[in-house]
Scaffold this motif. Structure first.
Motif, PDB file in Angstrom:
ATOM      1  N   ASP A  77       0.832  -1.208   0.000  1.00  0.00           N
ATOM      2  CA  ASP A  77       0.000   0.000   0.000  1.00  0.00           C
ATOM      3  C   ASP A  77       0.865   1.255   0.000  1.00  0.00           C
ATOM      4  O   ASP A  77       0.590   2.221  -0.716  1.00  0.00           O
ATOM      5  N   GLN A 108      -8.275  10.655  -9.154  1.00  0.00           N
ATOM      6  CA  GLN A 108      -9.128  10.564  -7.968  1.00  0.00           C
ATOM      7  C   GLN A 108      -9.024  11.816  -7.105  1.00  0.00           C
ATOM      8  O   GLN A 108     -10.031  12.311  -6.585  1.00  0.00           O
ATOM      9  N   PHE A 115      -6.960   7.415   2.250  1.00  0.00           N
ATOM     10  CA  PHE A 115      -6.843   5.964   2.071  1.00  0.00           C
ATOM     11  C   PHE A 115      -7.625   5.237   3.152  1.00  0.00           C
ATOM     12  O   PHE A 115      -8.368   4.278   2.876  1.00  0.00           O
ATOM     13  N   GLY A 175     -11.222   5.123   2.627  1.00  0.00           N
ATOM     14  CA  GLY A 175     -11.651   4.420   1.423  1.00  0.00           C
ATOM     15  C   GLY A 175     -11.944   5.335   0.251  1.00  0.00           C
ATOM     16  O   GLY A 175     -12.457   4.896  -0.780  1.00  0.00           O
ATOM     17  N   ARG A 234      -8.020   5.157  -3.763  1.00  0.00           N
ATOM     18  CA  ARG A 234      -7.719   3.748  -3.982  1.00  0.00           C
ATOM     19  C   ARG A 234      -6.474   3.575  -4.857  1.00  0.00           C
ATOM     20  O   ARG A 234      -6.561   3.626  -6.083  1.00  0.00           O
TER      21      ARG A 234
END
Length: 308
Positions: free
Chosen positions: A111, A152, A269, A272, A275
């Protein structure tokens, strides 16, 4: 320890593995046992183009083994991520403590290398344009490790319309799944309705159509290592502007802002809302295949080396 390097420029085939001693952390540095390494386009380009070999740096995430002189706030066992300017394709890497950050307990090293460095570049480039809510944003290299996060973030920061520019129309489904309202390809004669902001990660010949895609008063933010030139007349028409962005300058000169960006990324993150996508994982020994994926422009999201 194992590490990857090269002795002369070329494609992925010039990479090879070797056994070397574990390095010692100098002043201000952390020795990290690597778990994941993020591949970046600038490093891939250096292997192809550099006249002299340079260390394969990159985004590294793992566990602190030792801290060098003058380092405060980190101890063995801490999980961190940061940019390695030395040999990063290795079982152990040295990170500058000033540019390192902690990995939250509920996140993985995978991640971290997909989110932090690429996310800071995407967020910083977006903020350099000083976006206002309701403006439109176009992102080049929209399926890349940085680009897919920029799409995003533009939406999260209030963009009314987000356009993804890609080299391969087969990537359209991926970028639309991340919120792109429209998809254009580089070879199109027109990129559609003009936009207020272009975030460009490609450079080179793409700068001309990127500037022409701007509405009057629009801003182009260039953060590519690909070079290129912009005609002053193209900026004068419509009062457009071009802004250069380099995240390393922010990290050195405005460390509080840099840290705030990282905190913001982890918050999004955790909620949510952001991503990070990993296109593929490769073993350290398969670094050549990872580079080939980037060179072929095949990736949709981040390409990661997992160090086991």
């Amino acid at each position: 320890m194992r590490r990857v390097r090269y002795e002369h420029s070329g494609g992925p085939e010039v990479l090879f593995h070797e056994e070397v001693p574990v390095p010692e952390p100098g002043e201000g540095k952390l020795l990290v046992r690597a778990e994941a390494v993020g591949i970046t386009l600038p490093v891939v380009r250096k292997v192809r183009e550099s006249g002299r070999p340079v260390p394969l740096g990159g985004e590294v995430a793992g566990e602190v083994v030792r801290a060098g002189k003058g380092v405060h706030g980190y101890a063995p066992g801490d999980r961190v991520t940061g940019l390695c300017f030395g040999h990063g394709y290795a079982q152990y890497a040295l990170l500058r403590a000033a540019m390192a950050s902690r990995i939250p307990a509920d996140a993985t090293a995978r991640d971290a290398v997909a989110l932090v460095r690429s996310g800071v570049v995407a967020l910083g480039a977006l903020e350099a344009a000083r976006p206002e809510r309701g403006e439109s944003v176009l992102v080049t290299a929209a399926a890349s490790g940085v680009g897919h996060l920029a799409l995003q973030l533009a939406r999260l920061r209030g963009a009314s319309r987000v356009v993804a520019a890609v080299g391969d129309p087969a990537k359209a489904g991926f970028v639309r799944s991340l919120g792109a309202d429209a998809v254009v390809t580089y070879g199109q004669e027109s990129w559609g309705e003009p936009v207020d902001i272009v975030l460009d990660a490609v450079g080179g010949a793409l700068l001309t159509p990127a500037v022409k895609a701007l509405a009057p008063g629009g801003r182009l933010v260039a953060y590519s290592s690909g070079g290129g030139t912009i005609e002053a007349y193209d900026l004068l028409v419509g009062g457009r502007s071009a802004i250069g962005f380099q995240v390393a300058m922010v990290a050195r000169n405005r460390p509080r802002r840099y840290a705030a960006w990282i905190e913001d990324l982890w918050r999004l993150f955790g909620e949510g809302a952001l991503r990070p996508a990993v296109h593929a994982e490769f073993a350290l020994e398969d670094a050549a295949r990872a580079h080939a994926t980037i060179e072929d422009r095949a990736n949709r999201g981040k390409v990661v080396l997992m160090v086991r």
